[in-house]
Enzyme design. Structure first.
Site, PDB file in Angstrom:
ATOM      1  N   HIS A  49       0.814  -1.215   0.000  1.00 30.18           N
ATOM      2  CA  HIS A  49       0.000   0.000   0.000  1.00 30.18           C
ATOM      3  C   HIS A  49       0.846   1.264   0.000  1.00 30.18           C
ATOM      4  O   HIS A  49       2.053   1.223   0.234  1.00 30.18           O
ATOM      5  CB  HIS A  49      -0.967   0.007   1.192  1.00 30.18           C
ATOM      6  CG  HIS A  49      -0.309   0.051   2.541  1.00 30.18           C
ATOM      7  ND1 HIS A  49       0.179   1.213   3.101  1.00 30.18           N
ATOM      8  CD2 HIS A  49      -0.070  -0.926   3.449  1.00 30.18           C
ATOM      9  CE1 HIS A  49       0.671   0.947   4.295  1.00 30.18           C
ATOM     10  NE2 HIS A  49       0.544  -0.342   4.533  1.00 30.18           N
ATOM     11  N   CYS A  72       2.811  -4.783   6.862  1.00 31.80           N
ATOM     12  CA  CYS A  72       2.527  -4.476   5.466  1.00 31.80           C
ATOM     13  C   CYS A  72       3.738  -3.844   4.793  1.00 31.80           C
ATOM     14  O   CYS A  72       4.663  -3.388   5.437  1.00 31.80           O
ATOM     15  CB  CYS A  72       1.331  -3.535   5.370  1.00 31.80           C
ATOM     16  SG  CYS A  72      -0.210  -4.307   5.891  1.00 31.80           S
TER      17      CYS A  72
END
Length: 194
Positions: free
Chosen positions: A154, A170
């Site tokens: 992301h 992440c």
């Protein structure tokens, strides 16, 4: 008066007119891609590089130790992006697939994240997409066996963290880079995290 000269009075009256119609141009400034690129080390800027990893074109390879993500183009090349990775021990390893994609995604911290970082409880109801959202401009959701792994590739509203181990697991890219990667990768794309 010179017609190319904008006075303070014209600016104020124009702004009031926009506010009265419900259109507000007075919001947090959006950083230009050039400005966000200057906030990261030059070695983490996106570039085409030689690549001989043996993965098929279209595969994403994430090297968490190097802090680079490679989008394999083929013909011995890849596009390399600088990344921020998970804190020690908080990174997915192995193969996954892009199971879902979202632009300006919403974000809700997981129960594990809130347990480790109690200040995140204030976001338990979720954060809508936008410049204030920690997932940034786009997100690619990693799945295994048809199940969401809760790990993402992301964007970030903290571009200075590229090259560091700071996330809850992440993989972060600059907003400019995740938009570029998002446009190249369809759902089903293979991701190898090493």
């Amino acid at each position: 008066m010179d017609k190319n000269h904008v006075t303070r009075r014209m600016l104020v009256l124009g702004s009031l007119a926009l506010l009265a119609t419900g259109c507000s141009s007075i919001v947090r400034p959006i950083e230009s891609p050039i400005a966000s690129r200057t906030r990261i080390e030059p070695r983490y800027r996106r570039q085409e590089v030689a690549y001989d990893g043996g993965e098929e074109p279209g595969t994403i390879v994430v090297n968490t130790e190097e802090r680079y993500l490679y989008y394999v183009v083929g013909g011995g090349t890849a596009i390399r992006y600088g990344i921020g990775v998970g804190e020690e021990g908080r990174t997915l390893k192995g193969r996954a697939r892009i199971g879902r994609k979202a632009e300006w995604p919403s974000w809700t911290p997981t129960e594990n994240m809130m347990r480790r970082k109690p200040h995140l409880r204030q976001y338990a109801g979720g954060v809508s997409g936008g410049l204030h959202n920690p997932l940034g401009a786009s997100a690619l959701y990693l799945y295994r066996g048809g199940q969401d792994t809760m790990f993402r590739l992301h964007g970030t509203n903290e571009p200075w963290t590229i090259g560091q181990a700071v996330s809850s697991g992440c993989i972060r890219l600059t907003n400019e880079d995740i938009v570029d990667l998002y446009s190249r990768t369809p759902v089903g794309t293979t991701v190898l995290i090493i």
